[in-house]
Scaffold this motif. Structure first.
Motif, PDB file in Angstrom:
ATOM      1  N   PRO A   1      78.970  37.407  57.119  1.00 12.54           N
ATOM      2  CA  PRO A   1      79.348  38.738  57.614  1.00 12.54           C
ATOM      3  C   PRO A   1      78.898  38.938  59.050  1.00 12.54           C
ATOM      4  O   PRO A   1      77.892  38.373  59.494  1.00 12.54           O
ATOM      5  N   SER A   2      79.649  39.735  59.768  1.00 11.50           N
ATOM      6  CA  SER A   2      79.335  39.932  61.179  1.00 11.50           C
ATOM      7  C   SER A   2      77.945  40.519  61.388  1.00 11.50           C
ATOM      8  O   SER A   2      77.295  40.258  62.388  1.00 11.50           O
ATOM      9  N   LYS A   3      77.474  41.303  60.409  1.00 11.50           N
ATOM     10  CA  LYS A   3      76.148  41.921  60.558  1.00 11.50           C
ATOM     11  C   LYS A   3      75.046  40.871  60.585  1.00 11.50           C
ATOM     12  O   LYS A   3      74.033  41.025  61.263  1.00 11.50           O
ATOM     13  N   TYR A   4      75.240  39.781  59.838  1.00 10.67           N
ATOM     14  CA  TYR A   4      74.222  38.736  59.754  1.00 10.67           C
ATOM     15  C   TYR A   4      74.620  37.476  60.524  1.00 10.67           C
ATOM     16  O   TYR A   4      73.895  36.483  60.503  1.00 10.67           O
ATOM     17  N   ALA A   5      75.773  37.502  61.164  1.00 12.85           N
ATOM     18  CA  ALA A   5      76.233  36.315  61.873  1.00 12.85           C
ATOM     19  C   ALA A   5      75.378  36.066  63.117  1.00 12.85           C
ATOM     20  O   ALA A   5      75.004  37.002  63.827  1.00 12.85           O
TER      21      ALA A   5
ATOM     22  N   ALA B   1      79.047  44.597  67.902  1.00 11.56           N
ATOM     23  CA  ALA B   1      79.575  43.819  66.787  1.00 11.56           C
ATOM     24  C   ALA B   1      79.664  42.349  67.158  1.00 11.56           C
ATOM     25  O   ALA B   1      79.917  41.996  68.306  1.00 11.56           O
ATOM     26  N   ARG B   2      79.447  41.491  66.181  1.00  7.63           N
ATOM     27  CA  ARG B   2      79.496  40.057  66.395  1.00  7.63           C
ATOM     28  C   ARG B   2      80.666  39.445  65.629  1.00  7.63           C
ATOM     29  O   ARG B   2      81.260  40.068  64.755  1.00  7.63           O
ATOM     30  N   THR B   3      80.951  38.217  65.942  1.00 13.40           N
ATOM     31  CA  THR B   3      82.025  37.494  65.265  1.00 13.40           C
ATOM     32  C   THR B   3      81.577  37.088  63.872  1.00 13.40           C
ATOM     33  O   THR B   3      80.488  36.555  63.684  1.00 13.40           O
TER      34      THR B   3
END
Length: 278
Positions: free
Chosen positions: A39-43, A88-90
């Motif tokens: 997930p982007s939150k943990y990426a 936000a991350r990928t």
């Protein structure tokens, strides 16, 4: 359903370059429990992946694009607005490309279902927070894991020293930090006066050797300023001496002051400090 074990087995027998396989293995350490989704939150960020893989930014970008084209990795990129406003991350999803033989894990009792696949799809596209884990092939309990590992350092200490084992622990040795020319304000002034800035560490080593041989630091600073202001010096950058070459090649001697004041020479403490510099 494709699981992490199947992807790992397929990677080992694939013809991918070692750098590409390393990227996938690193991404698998970030997937959420029971999925192949990061997930982007943990990426990890792009810089984080550079540190974890040990690859350069150019190599990471090259092989990540190759993995996406070949179907091993799918990326869920945020918009520019989301990346700036929400940081936000990928997000990533690891998968098996079409045509790759899937190995079956004979020890796995999990079965696939449409609902489970839909749940992974929502997790990937919406970036719903998941629980990042290191192993999805069945986590053992903490007690079971602890029983299978070797003796801990504390148990070894107790066996060695008994009740007073803590007294037998060796003390950590701390080494005193040696003075470095880079931290010397005199060297900083010399480096700032040079018309060309390059490789301060190499210049610092050359500075330390010359000062240790008895050349006053003030004279070196004046020499750098004179070289900078010399109207006969070639102004092309190619011909401008770097701080290190200015010292090592002996060019500084042409710009030393004609008259030296013996009281301004370096003292024994300063000279000894530079001799201790590695």
């Amino acid at each position: 359903m494709t699981d992490r074990w199947a992807v790992e087995r397929a990677l080992l027998t694939s013809g991918l370059p070692s750098q590409a396989r390393l990227i996938v293995f690193v991404l698998l350490t970030h997937v959420s429990q029971g999925t192949l989704v990061v997930p982007s939150k943990y990426a990890p960020s792009f810089t984080g992946l550079v540190k974890e893989t040990g690859l350069s930014r150019g190599s990471l970008s090259k092989y990540m694009n190759q993995l996406e084209e070949d179907g091993w990795v799918e990326r869920n990129r945020p918009t520019t607005k989301e990346a700036i406003a929400d940081q936000a991350r990928t997000g990533y999803r690891v998968q098996l490309p079409s045509g790759v033989v899937q190995h079956t894990n004979q020890f796995s009792t999990r079965t696939s279902s449409g609902d489970e696949r839909a749940e992974q799809e929502d997790l990937f596209t919406a970036g719903t927070p998941g629980e990042p884990v290191q192993d999805t092939n069945g986590a053992r309990s903490g007690a079971e894991h602890k029983s299978n590992v070797g003796p801990t350092s504390s148990s070894l200490t107790e066996k060695k020293g008994g009740a007073g084992g803590s007294q037998g622990q060796p003390k950590k040795r701390t080494r005193a930090k040696k003075p470095t020319p880079v931290d010397d304000p005199n060297f900083v002034a010399f480096y700032a006066a040079m018309p060309r800035k390059q490789d301060p560490d190499a210049a610092a080593r050359a500075w330390a050797e010359i000062v240790a041989n008895g050349v006053p630091t003030k004279d070196l600073i004046l020499a750098a300023e004179a070289y900078r202001d010399d109207p006969t010096r070639n102004g092309l950058r190619t011909y401008i001496k770097t701080p290190r070459n200015f010292l090592v090649d002996g060019r500084y001697k042409q710009y030393l002051p004609n008259c030296k004041n013996e009281d301004e020479d370096v003292n024994d403490t300063e000279r000894a400090a530079y001799r201790d510099y590695d």
